[in-house]
Design a protein around this motif. Structure first.
Motif, PDB file in Angstrom:
ATOM      1  N   PRO A  77       0.873  -1.080   0.123  1.00  0.00           N
ATOM      2  CA  PRO A  77      -0.041   0.221  -0.045  1.00  0.00           C
ATOM      3  C   PRO A  77       0.833   1.183   0.184  1.00  0.00           C
ATOM      4  O   PRO A  77       1.894   1.088   0.732  1.00  0.00           O
ATOM      5  N   ASP A  78       0.644   2.116  -0.577  1.00  0.00           N
ATOM      6  CA  ASP A  78       1.050   3.533  -0.855  1.00  0.00           C
ATOM      7  C   ASP A  78       0.290   4.604  -0.597  1.00  0.00           C
ATOM      8  O   ASP A  78      -0.901   4.530  -0.686  1.00  0.00           O
ATOM      9  N   ALA A  79       0.571   6.087  -0.664  1.00  0.00           N
ATOM     10  CA  ALA A  79      -0.378   7.119  -0.312  1.00  0.00           C
ATOM     11  C   ALA A  79      -1.097   7.301  -1.553  1.00  0.00           C
ATOM     12  O   ALA A  79      -2.156   8.007  -1.474  1.00  0.00           O
ATOM     13  N   SER A  80      -1.112   6.595  -2.813  1.00  0.00           N
ATOM     14  CA  SER A  80      -2.220   6.840  -3.848  1.00  0.00           C
ATOM     15  C   SER A  80      -3.494   5.991  -3.518  1.00  0.00           C
ATOM     16  O   SER A  80      -4.364   6.608  -3.969  1.00  0.00           O
ATOM     17  N   ARG A  81      -3.592   5.325  -2.537  1.00  0.00           N
ATOM     18  CA  ARG A  81      -4.671   4.591  -2.128  1.00  0.00           C
ATOM     19  C   ARG A  81      -4.847   4.816  -0.455  1.00  0.00           C
ATOM     20  O   ARG A  81      -4.195   4.437   0.171  1.00  0.00           O
ATOM     21  N   GLY A  82      -6.116   5.217  -0.045  1.00  0.00           N
ATOM     22  CA  GLY A  82      -6.515   5.364   1.362  1.00  0.00           C
ATOM     23  C   GLY A  82      -7.480   4.251   1.384  1.00  0.00           C
ATOM     24  O   GLY A  82      -8.353   3.831   0.671  1.00  0.00           O
ATOM     25  N   VAL A  83      -7.482   3.948   2.716  1.00  0.00           N
ATOM     26  CA  VAL A  83      -8.583   3.054   3.134  1.00  0.00           C
ATOM     27  C   VAL A  83      -9.279   3.257   4.509  1.00  0.00           C
ATOM     28  O   VAL A  83      -8.712   3.883   5.363  1.00  0.00           O
ATOM     29  N   VAL A  84     -10.716   2.924   4.500  1.00  0.00           N
ATOM     30  CA  VAL A  84     -11.272   3.038   5.816  1.00  0.00           C
ATOM     31  C   VAL A  84     -11.990   1.557   6.027  1.00  0.00           C
ATOM     32  O   VAL A  84     -12.905   1.063   5.225  1.00  0.00           O
ATOM     33  N   PHE A  85     -12.046   0.936   7.052  1.00  0.00           N
ATOM     34  CA  PHE A  85     -12.800  -0.123   7.445  1.00  0.00           C
ATOM     35  C   PHE A  85     -14.034  -0.009   8.172  1.00  0.00           C
ATOM     36  O   PHE A  85     -13.883   1.266   8.864  1.00  0.00           O
ATOM     37  N   GLN A 159      -8.352  10.679   8.112  1.00  0.00           N
ATOM     38  CA  GLN A 159      -6.978  10.093   8.143  1.00  0.00           C
ATOM     39  C   GLN A 159      -6.458   9.631   6.760  1.00  0.00           C
ATOM     40  O   GLN A 159      -5.593   9.781   6.521  1.00  0.00           O
ATOM     41  N   ALA A 160      -7.614   9.089   6.074  1.00  0.00           N
ATOM     42  CA  ALA A 160      -7.100   8.307   4.819  1.00  0.00           C
ATOM     43  C   ALA A 160      -6.930   9.615   3.947  1.00  0.00           C
ATOM     44  O   ALA A 160      -6.328   9.624   3.024  1.00  0.00           O
ATOM     45  N   LEU A 161      -7.904  10.741   3.860  1.00  0.00           N
ATOM     46  CA  LEU A 161      -7.694  11.876   3.046  1.00  0.00           C
ATOM     47  C   LEU A 161      -6.717  12.769   3.141  1.00  0.00           C
ATOM     48  O   LEU A 161      -6.414  13.304   2.138  1.00  0.00           O
ATOM     49  N   ILE A 162      -5.936  12.791   4.318  1.00  0.00           N
ATOM     50  CA  ILE A 162      -5.074  13.664   4.597  1.00  0.00           C
ATOM     51  C   ILE A 162      -3.830  13.211   3.623  1.00  0.00           C
ATOM     52  O   ILE A 162      -2.976  14.153   3.358  1.00  0.00           O
ATOM     53  N   MET A 163      -3.685  12.074   3.214  1.00  0.00           N
ATOM     54  CA  MET A 163      -2.587  11.614   2.403  1.00  0.00           C
ATOM     55  C   MET A 163      -2.977  12.070   0.959  1.00  0.00           C
ATOM     56  O   MET A 163      -2.118  11.581   0.090  1.00  0.00           O
ATOM     57  N   LYS A 164      -3.981  12.484   0.718  1.00  0.00           N
ATOM     58  CA  LYS A 164      -4.453  12.929  -0.714  1.00  0.00           C
ATOM     59  C   LYS A 164      -4.287  11.801  -1.619  1.00  0.00           C
ATOM     60  O   LYS A 164      -3.643  11.761  -2.637  1.00  0.00           O
ATOM     61  N   PRO A 165      -4.996  10.828  -1.257  1.00  0.00           N
ATOM     62  CA  PRO A 165      -4.853   9.449  -2.147  1.00  0.00           C
ATOM     63  C   PRO A 165      -5.850   9.733  -3.465  1.00  0.00           C
ATOM     64  O   PRO A 165      -6.887  10.771  -3.486  1.00  0.00           O
ATOM     65  N   ARG A 166      -5.658   8.987  -4.508  1.00  0.00           N
ATOM     66  CA  ARG A 166      -6.359   9.324  -5.665  1.00  0.00           C
ATOM     67  C   ARG A 166      -7.522   8.189  -5.569  1.00  0.00           C
ATOM     68  O   ARG A 166      -8.515   8.206  -6.340  1.00  0.00           O
ATOM     69  N   VAL A 167      -7.397   7.161  -5.217  1.00  0.00           N
ATOM     70  CA  VAL A 167      -8.581   6.064  -4.583  1.00  0.00           C
ATOM     71  C   VAL A 167      -8.781   6.032  -3.160  1.00  0.00           C
ATOM     72  O   VAL A 167      -7.694   5.771  -2.306  1.00  0.00           O
ATOM     73  N   LEU A 168      -9.886   6.003  -2.965  1.00  0.00           N
ATOM     74  CA  LEU A 168     -10.295   5.826  -1.613  1.00  0.00           C
ATOM     75  C   LEU A 168     -11.128   4.399  -1.610  1.00  0.00           C
ATOM     76  O   LEU A 168     -12.301   4.308  -2.318  1.00  0.00           O
ATOM     77  N   LEU A 169     -10.662   3.751  -0.753  1.00  0.00           N
ATOM     78  CA  LEU A 169     -11.258   1.978  -0.522  1.00  0.00           C
ATOM     79  C   LEU A 169     -11.948   2.173   0.736  1.00  0.00           C
ATOM     80  O   LEU A 169     -11.615   2.249   1.713  1.00  0.00           O
ATOM     81  N   LEU A 170     -13.400   1.712   0.830  1.00  0.00           N
ATOM     82  CA  LEU A 170     -14.115   2.094   1.882  1.00  0.00           C
ATOM     83  C   LEU A 170     -14.802   0.301   2.082  1.00  0.00           C
ATOM     84  O   LEU A 170     -15.502   0.082   1.254  1.00  0.00           O
TER      85      LEU A 170
END
Ligand SMILES: Nc1ncnc2c1ncn2[C@@H]1O[C@H](COP(=O)(O)OP(=O)(O)OP(=O)(O)O)[C@@H](O)[C@H]1O
Length: 269
Positions: A77-85, A159-170
């Motif tokens: 995983p890297d900053a291009s993708r953020g995730v929320v569980f 927390q996920a969005l602060i990294m400015k991801p291009r993809v958000l996985l929820l």
């Protein structure tokens, strides 16, 4: 959005995922444009979270490939993708503000995980601004245990969005919340998606939620089942339903859907 818009932003080609002798996913093919909001539904255990882990880069597919903006996914995983569980994944010992600022601190100062002086002030200002946007501006100094479930999920999203991801996985991000709070979270999520133009993949068990949020609804199901070898066949994407801005399906697509899927959707007139 500053980055170039990609029509084939995410390309999933003949992806299979198998654990020992259990085929979980088979023959997934998908082309996703940047800025789409994909909702993923399907029976429990059919592999939706597995697919998110593949998109996150937490696991590699047994077969096939996933390209992000034309390049194979990074090995982890890297900053291009953020995730929320679904279950709150915030740090219990950090304040709300620190929970979000720490993402920037870890990236900018990977060894110490701390910033000082101006850099620290800027990170905290950015974090506070984002927290205000998700409705937590009044709770910067609180700790996660002092927050309601909905507030903790707002924090996890920040927390996920602060990294400015291009993809958000929820992964079922609102599954544990009361219906009223879920509605507020839907509004927040659509506001953020409209503003930031993220590409979103969201797993939900609620078909109505999937239809009301997504620009595209992906149904995962096992089209082949062998009662003597229940692990032999995996799930595929059996329906890929484009939705218009009013979240309605084109009449021709609607007419093709089985009754249990169509029941939660209104056709476009
Ligand atoms: N790392 C793993 N090793 C072995 N089996 C796994 C692993 N991860 C998932 N599985 C299996 O893969 C199948 C799909 O699991 P997954 O969690 O992706 O389904 P899901 O559709 O998200 O389910 P739910 O809706 O209940 O959350 C399950 O049978 C699960 O036991």
């Amino acid at each position: 959005m500053t980055q170039a818009q990609h029509n084939n932003f995410i390309e999933v080609t003949n992806v299979w995922q198998q654990y020992a002798d259990q085929v979980v996913l088979e023959r997934l093919n998908l082309s996703i444009s940047e800025g789409e909001f994909c909702t993923l539904v399907g029976a429990s255990g059919c592999g939706k979270s597995t697919f998110l882990r593949l998109l996150l880069g937490q696991e590699r597919p047994s077969k096939g490939q996933i390209l992000l903006a034309g390049k194979p996914l990074a090995g982890e995983p890297d900053a291009s993708r953020g995730v929320v569980f679904q279950r709150y994944s915030v740090f219990a010992h950090l304040s709300v503000l620190d929970n979000v600022a720490i993402g920037l601190e870890l990236v900018q100062s990977p060894l110490l995980g701390r910033l000082f002086g101006n850099a620290k002030r800027e990170a905290r200002e950015q974090a506070a601004e984002l927290l205000t946007k998700v409705g937590l501006g009044h709770a910067l100094d609180k700790y996660p245990s002092q927050l309601s479930g909905g507030m903790q999920q707002r924090l996890a999203i920040a927390q996920a969005l602060i990294m400015k991801p291009r993809v958000l996985l929820l992964d079922e991000p609102f599954g544990a919340l009361d219906p009223g709070i879920r509605k507020d979270m839907h509004t927040l999520l659509l506001e953020l998606w409209n503003e930031i133009k993220l590409t979103v993949f969201m797993v939900t068990h609620d078909l109505a939620e999937g239809f009301s949020l997504g620009t595209r609804l992906l149904v995962f199901d096992k089209p082949r089942i062998d009662p003597h070898a229940p692990n032999a066949f995996g799930a595929r994407i059996t329906y890929d339903i484009p939705l218009n801005p009013q979240r309605r399906a084109n009449r021709a697509v609607f007419d093709e859907l089985p009754a249990h899927v169509a029941a939660s959707l209104q056709p476009a007139v």
